[in-house]
Design a protein around this motif. Structure first.
Motif, PDB file in Angstrom:
ATOM      1  N   ARG A 418     -15.801   1.843  -6.017  1.00 50.71           N
ATOM      2  CA  ARG A 418     -16.908   1.421  -5.165  1.00 50.71           C
ATOM      3  C   ARG A 418     -17.041  -0.103  -5.132  1.00 50.71           C
ATOM      4  NH1 ARG A 418     -21.847   3.123  -7.886  1.00 50.71           N
ATOM      5  NH2 ARG A 418     -21.999   0.994  -8.642  1.00 50.71           N
ATOM      6  N   GLU A 419     -16.991  -0.720  -6.310  1.00 56.85           N
ATOM      7  CA  GLU A 419     -17.241  -2.160  -6.397  1.00 56.85           C
ATOM      8  C   GLU A 419     -16.117  -2.967  -5.754  1.00 56.85           C
ATOM      9  OE1 GLU A 419     -19.916  -3.802  -7.376  1.00 56.85           O
ATOM     10  OE2 GLU A 419     -20.994  -1.946  -7.802  1.00 56.85           O
ATOM     11  N   ILE A 420     -14.891  -2.485  -5.830  1.00 58.46           N
ATOM     12  CA  ILE A 420     -13.774  -3.178  -5.177  1.00 58.46           C
ATOM     13  C   ILE A 420     -13.947  -3.141  -3.667  1.00 58.46           C
ATOM     14  CG2 ILE A 420     -11.323  -2.767  -4.601  1.00 58.46           C
ATOM     15  CD1 ILE A 420     -10.979  -2.488  -7.706  1.00 58.46           C
ATOM     16  N   THR A 421     -14.410  -1.991  -3.153  1.00 63.14           N
ATOM     17  CA  THR A 421     -14.649  -1.875  -1.712  1.00 63.14           C
ATOM     18  C   THR A 421     -15.747  -2.835  -1.271  1.00 63.14           C
ATOM     19  OG1 THR A 421     -14.139   0.465  -1.988  1.00 63.14           O
ATOM     20  CG2 THR A 421     -14.970  -0.204   0.151  1.00 63.14           C
ATOM     21  N   LYS A 422     -16.812  -2.935  -2.067  1.00 61.01           N
ATOM     22  CA  LYS A 422     -17.899  -3.852  -1.732  1.00 61.01           C
ATOM     23  C   LYS A 422     -17.399  -5.303  -1.759  1.00 61.01           C
ATOM     24  CE  LYS A 422     -21.907  -2.870  -3.805  1.00 61.01           C
ATOM     25  NZ  LYS A 422     -22.826  -2.360  -4.863  1.00 61.01           N
ATOM     26  N   TYR A 423     -16.501  -5.622  -2.700  1.00 60.08           N
ATOM     27  CA  TYR A 423     -15.930  -6.975  -2.772  1.00 60.08           C
ATOM     28  C   TYR A 423     -15.185  -7.309  -1.479  1.00 60.08           C
ATOM     29  CZ  TYR A 423     -12.667 -10.693  -4.058  1.00 60.08           C
ATOM     30  OH  TYR A 423     -11.922 -11.849  -4.068  1.00 60.08           O
ATOM     31  N   VAL A 424     -14.357  -6.368  -1.014  1.00 66.69           N
ATOM     32  CA  VAL A 424     -13.603  -6.600   0.225  1.00 66.69           C
ATOM     33  C   VAL A 424     -14.554  -6.705   1.415  1.00 66.69           C
ATOM     34  CG1 VAL A 424     -11.897  -5.603   1.803  1.00 66.69           C
ATOM     35  CG2 VAL A 424     -11.505  -5.521  -0.666  1.00 66.69           C
ATOM     36  N   GLN A 425     -15.601  -5.888   1.427  1.00 67.12           N
ATOM     37  CA  GLN A 425     -16.571  -5.929   2.519  1.00 67.12           C
ATOM     38  C   GLN A 425     -17.239  -7.302   2.624  1.00 67.12           C
ATOM     39  OE1 GLN A 425     -18.236  -3.267   4.744  1.00 67.12           O
ATOM     40  NE2 GLN A 425     -16.078  -2.738   4.616  1.00 67.12           N
ATOM     41  N   ARG A 426     -17.413  -7.955   1.473  1.00 69.37           N
ATOM     42  CA  ARG A 426     -18.058  -9.279   1.483  1.00 69.37           C
ATOM     43  C   ARG A 426     -17.135 -10.370   2.017  1.00 69.37           C
ATOM     44  NH1 ARG A 426     -20.643  -7.242  -3.352  1.00 69.37           N
ATOM     45  NH2 ARG A 426     -18.965  -8.062  -4.669  1.00 69.37           N
ATOM     46  N   VAL A 439      -8.102   0.042   3.253  1.00 67.86           N
ATOM     47  CA  VAL A 439      -7.937   1.501   3.183  1.00 67.86           C
ATOM     48  C   VAL A 439      -9.153   2.080   2.458  1.00 67.86           C
ATOM     49  CG1 VAL A 439      -6.553   3.393   2.249  1.00 67.86           C
ATOM     50  CG2 VAL A 439      -5.423   1.372   3.189  1.00 67.86           C
ATOM     51  N   TYR A 440      -9.928   2.873   3.172  1.00 68.98           N
ATOM     52  CA  TYR A 440     -11.121   3.505   2.608  1.00 68.98           C
ATOM     53  C   TYR A 440     -10.857   4.985   2.338  1.00 68.98           C
ATOM     54  CZ  TYR A 440     -13.358  -0.677   4.528  1.00 68.98           C
ATOM     55  OH  TYR A 440     -13.693  -1.973   4.826  1.00 68.98           O
ATOM     56  N   ARG A 441     -11.553   5.494   1.349  1.00 69.10           N
ATOM     57  CA  ARG A 441     -11.602   6.939   1.125  1.00 69.10           C
ATOM     58  C   ARG A 441     -12.929   7.395   1.717  1.00 69.10           C
ATOM     59  NH1 ARG A 441      -8.364  11.373   0.291  1.00 69.10           N
ATOM     60  NH2 ARG A 441      -9.382  12.917  -1.039  1.00 69.10           N
ATOM     61  N   SER A 508      -8.831   6.327   5.663  1.00 72.04           N
ATOM     62  CA  SER A 508      -9.007   5.736   6.988  1.00 72.04           C
ATOM     63  C   SER A 508      -9.274   4.243   6.857  1.00 72.04           C
ATOM     64  CB  SER A 508     -10.178   6.405   7.709  1.00 72.04           C
ATOM     65  OG  SER A 508     -10.400   5.821   8.975  1.00 72.04           O
ATOM     66  N   THR A 509      -9.010   3.506   7.938  1.00 74.19           N
ATOM     67  CA  THR A 509      -9.377   2.079   7.979  1.00 74.19           C
ATOM     68  C   THR A 509     -10.799   1.906   8.508  1.00 74.19           C
ATOM     69  OG1 THR A 509      -8.379   1.899  10.174  1.00 74.19           O
ATOM     70  CG2 THR A 509      -6.997   1.301   8.284  1.00 74.19           C
ATOM     71  N   LYS A 510     -11.413   3.028   8.943  1.00 76.33           N
ATOM     72  CA  LYS A 510     -12.778   2.975   9.467  1.00 76.33           C
ATOM     73  C   LYS A 510     -13.745   3.418   8.381  1.00 76.33           C
ATOM     74  CE  LYS A 510     -10.716   4.231  13.844  1.00 76.33           C
ATOM     75  NZ  LYS A 510     -10.336   5.373  14.713  1.00 76.33           N
ATOM     76  N   ASN A 511     -14.574   2.512   7.938  1.00 79.36           N
ATOM     77  CA  ASN A 511     -15.465   2.805   6.815  1.00 79.36           C
ATOM     78  C   ASN A 511     -16.724   3.521   7.289  1.00 79.36           C
ATOM     79  OD1 ASN A 511     -16.678   2.856   4.309  1.00 79.36           O
ATOM     80  ND2 ASN A 511     -17.478   0.770   4.461  1.00 79.36           N
TER      81      ASN A 511
END
Length: 673
Positions: A418-426, A439-441, A508-511
């Protein structure tokens, strides 16, 4: 779409495209492919005479003539074009008669034997088990033609049967020589230049927790007290740095992408990478320096995360624990639970590791409670463990409930993902506000129609689910229901139906977030040895950490689709291997009586799951000769028209084992009235 009027009725013609699901009896159903955002279409029945040579798994175009008036509505399809033959082979036995070779198929989806082309035997001998691919259709004889693509061996031998399962799902079970050679060329020794620039965790207490028979340890945890007077706690989630060894586009990389993931059969692991990588170089074995990509979190005295760091590291694990050993430590701390009291905490486990387990467990409990409060769905289903001997023969079948040690690891892996995804989102582009490609799950919320259908289904068991305003509220209602039915006989069946009401998680690439976990941002980062998606995430994360430009999402999305498909195939193969061993375990039990629970019902019978082993078999309606039974699909019941005798989900029954079909992986039970 065309429409014309006939006497007292209208005939409506519509074309659909999709994939065929065929039965052994010869008829099929079209699973319609619906564009994203459109309403789903019910599976369409296609009778055998209207298949036009199409087979299971083929992508086809079907014309449906729908007749309807006040009294009836009838849908029936007719295959008009085969767009693409299935690339998955059929498993069967070679039979040679008068110089003509056939493959006598075993699949429940194949009503025909395959006539082999001249020269299509691939060296197979009469009576051997093979994988055969259908390449054409003989219109005059009305049968499929094809060729052998793999010779599997002697039927009944364990090696042959496990390879047959892999071949059936199109999963490779060996590496090509050049791929093995590329792996062997990798150096075993870490050089100083490999470690340079990495954050060094080798002196910090670090350990792994895995199944007792695991060899590919791709995640480790570190723990230490830091800050003024040790009031803060640092926890590291360390994941094997596969990207250091496997270059994008290399032979190993291509092979891993094709496979998609490792496959875990009952008696073996079919790895995504050759063993030198999966079990040696990248496996975080104790007392060896290992390269990792890590997510490091700092907790304050109130257990809140106050700092996060992501990057490349070097670690040295102090010990390798099994889940049972870790659980024994937790049990000792909590005065031992009966489930693991017989497993003593190993004396060789360092004291600092034991202390860290206690902290991590308490933190994991907080994480889990937080997820549940946010509306995560709690599907805690028991798993089956089949113990086999050296020859692969099943010795015992045990049901394993998840331990607290499993949940500990799960929660910290979820945290890192979760935290890695939030890092990329920022890392959003400031002018456009767009996040870089990643790449999202993802796991979409359930369809409203399926929510309502499930609500009606459980209502027939006397359970009322309140009306909800949002999918997240529905998840909370579902959790209450699952908690109420956990110890009830119908509980496992309700879990199965609840799972069926939800879409499958995918890449997916769509979060769009992960509904089941109640996360708005989620990925898979923690298993790059056994999941290619995680290797992609590592490369993207490191690229963005180093200030790299956003990657193109177009090619990435097609890879996500491929990896989601490969994941599903691996899951099906794993289930097939368990089913095979269960049926093998029951071979000498014909005529014996057992008790179980009805876990599913259809118009042709009911599925019964046996107590203590979760072995499942079918009681066929044709064997229930005491009455004529009618199936009600809305409430999933079978009811006798004369006696009124009633069979429903969760009902306890006694059965005897009537037939055991190892080739079909099928158990037939007879009901003891």
């Amino acid at each position: 779409m065309s429409k014309k009027k006939t006497k007292n009725r209208y005939v409506q013609t519509t074309e659909y495209e999709g994939t065929l699901s065929m039965t052994r009896e010869g008829y099929a159903f079209l699973m319609v492919q619906v564009p994203e955002g459109q309403h789903p279409v019910e599976d369409i029945f296609v009778p055998a005479r209207k298949l036009n040579g199409a087979l299971h798994g083929d992508r086809v175009r079907v014309v449906v003539r729908s007749t309807k008036n006040r009294h009836e509505r009838k849908l029936e399809g007719h295959v008009v074009f085969i767009k693409e033959r299935s690339s998955r082979p059929y498993i069967g036995i070679v039979q040679i008669v008068d110089k003509q070779a056939y493959v006598i198929t075993e699949s429940k989806h194949m009503p025909f034997d395959i006539h082999l082309h001249k020269g299509g035997l691939l060296g197979a001998r009469n009576g051997q088990k093979v994988a055969a691919l259908v390449t054409g259709w003989n219109k005059r004889g009305n049968f499929p033609t094809g060729k052998v693509v793999d010779v599997l061996g002697t039927p009944g031998e364990n090696e042959t049967e496990m390879h047959a399962i892999l071949a059936e799902f199109g999963l490779p079970y060996r590496f090509r020589k050049e791929e093995e050679a590329e792996a062997e060329a990798l150096t075993d020794n870490l050089l100083q230049e490999d470690i340079k620039g990495r954050r060094d965790f080798r002196k910090i207490p670090t350990f792994t927790i895995d199944p007792s028979d695991a060899k590919d340890f791709d995640d480790a945890l570190s723990f230490r007290k830091i800050g003024p007077e040790g009031t803060h706690t640092e926890v590291g989630v360390h994941i094997a740095d596969v990207s250091h060894y496997v270059e994008a586009g290399s032979l190993l990389d291509q092979a891993a992408y094709e496979r998609g993931n490792s496959v875990y059969l009952v008696d073996r692991t079919v790895p995504m990478f050759p063993e030198k990588l999966s079990n040696r170089l990248c496996s975080l074995r104790p007392d060896e320096d290992k390269l990792c990509v890590s997510a490091v979190f700092t907790f304050d005295q109130n257990n809140h995360i106050i700092d996060r760091w992501f990057g490349r590291t070097v670690i040295r694990s102090r010990c390798r624990l099994s889940y049972e050993q870790a659980q024994a430590v937790l049990d000792t701390e909590e005065n031992a639970s009966p489930a693991t009291a017989e497993i003593p905490a190993a004396a060789e486990i360092p004291v600092e590791v034991q202390e860290s387990l206690v902290f991590l467990h308490k933190q994991a409990v907080r994480f889990r409670e937080g997820r549940m409060n946010r509306g995560a769905v709690a599907f805690d289903k028991a798993e089956v463990k089949v113990e086999v001997d050296d020859r692969g023969a099943p010795l015992s079948i045990q049901v394993q409930e998840p331990l607290d040690s499993h949940k500990l690891i799960e929660e910290f892996m979820l945290l890192a993902n979760r935290e890695i995804t939030k890092y990329v989102q920022r890392k959003r582009n400031k002018p456009t506000g767009k996040a870089p490609a990643f790449v999202y799950r993802i796991h979409e919320p359930p369809d409203q129609d399926k929510i309502e259908a499930f609500r009606q289904f459980v209502h027939h068991f006397g359970y009322k689910m309140g009306q909800t305003k949002s999918p997240r509220d529905y998840a909370r209602e579902l959790n209450k229901l699952l908690d109420r039915t956990k110890k009830k006989t119908e509980g496992s069946g309700i879990i199965i139906m609840a799972l069926r009401s939800m879409p499958r998680a995918r890449y997916s690439t769509k979060n769009v977030g992960h509904y089941g976990l109640a996360f708005s941002n989620y990925t898979h980062f923690t298993s790059p040895i056994r999941r290619y998606s995680d290797l992609m995430v590592h490369r993207l994360l490191l690229h963005y950490i180093s200030g790299g430009k956003p990657q193109a999402a177009e090619g990435m999305e097609s890879k996500c689709i491929h990896l989601s498909e490969r994941e599903q195939l691996a899951t099906e193969a794993e289930r097939a291997s368990i089913k095979y061993k269960m049926v093998e375990f029951m071979q000498d039990k014909t005529g014996r009586k057992f008790e179980g629970i009805i876990t599913g019902l259809t118009e042709w019978g009911m599925f019964v799951e046996l107590d203590h082993t979760l072995i499942e078999g079918m009681v066929s309606v044709r064997d229930m000769t005491d009455d004529y039974y009618v199936y009600d699909k809305n409430v999933m019941t079978l009811t006798g028209t004369h006696s009124g005798k009633h069979f429903a989900l969760g009902q306890r029954v006694r059965i005897s084992v009537a037939r055991v079909n190892l080739e079909q992986r099928q158990l037939d039970f007879e009901l003891i009235q």
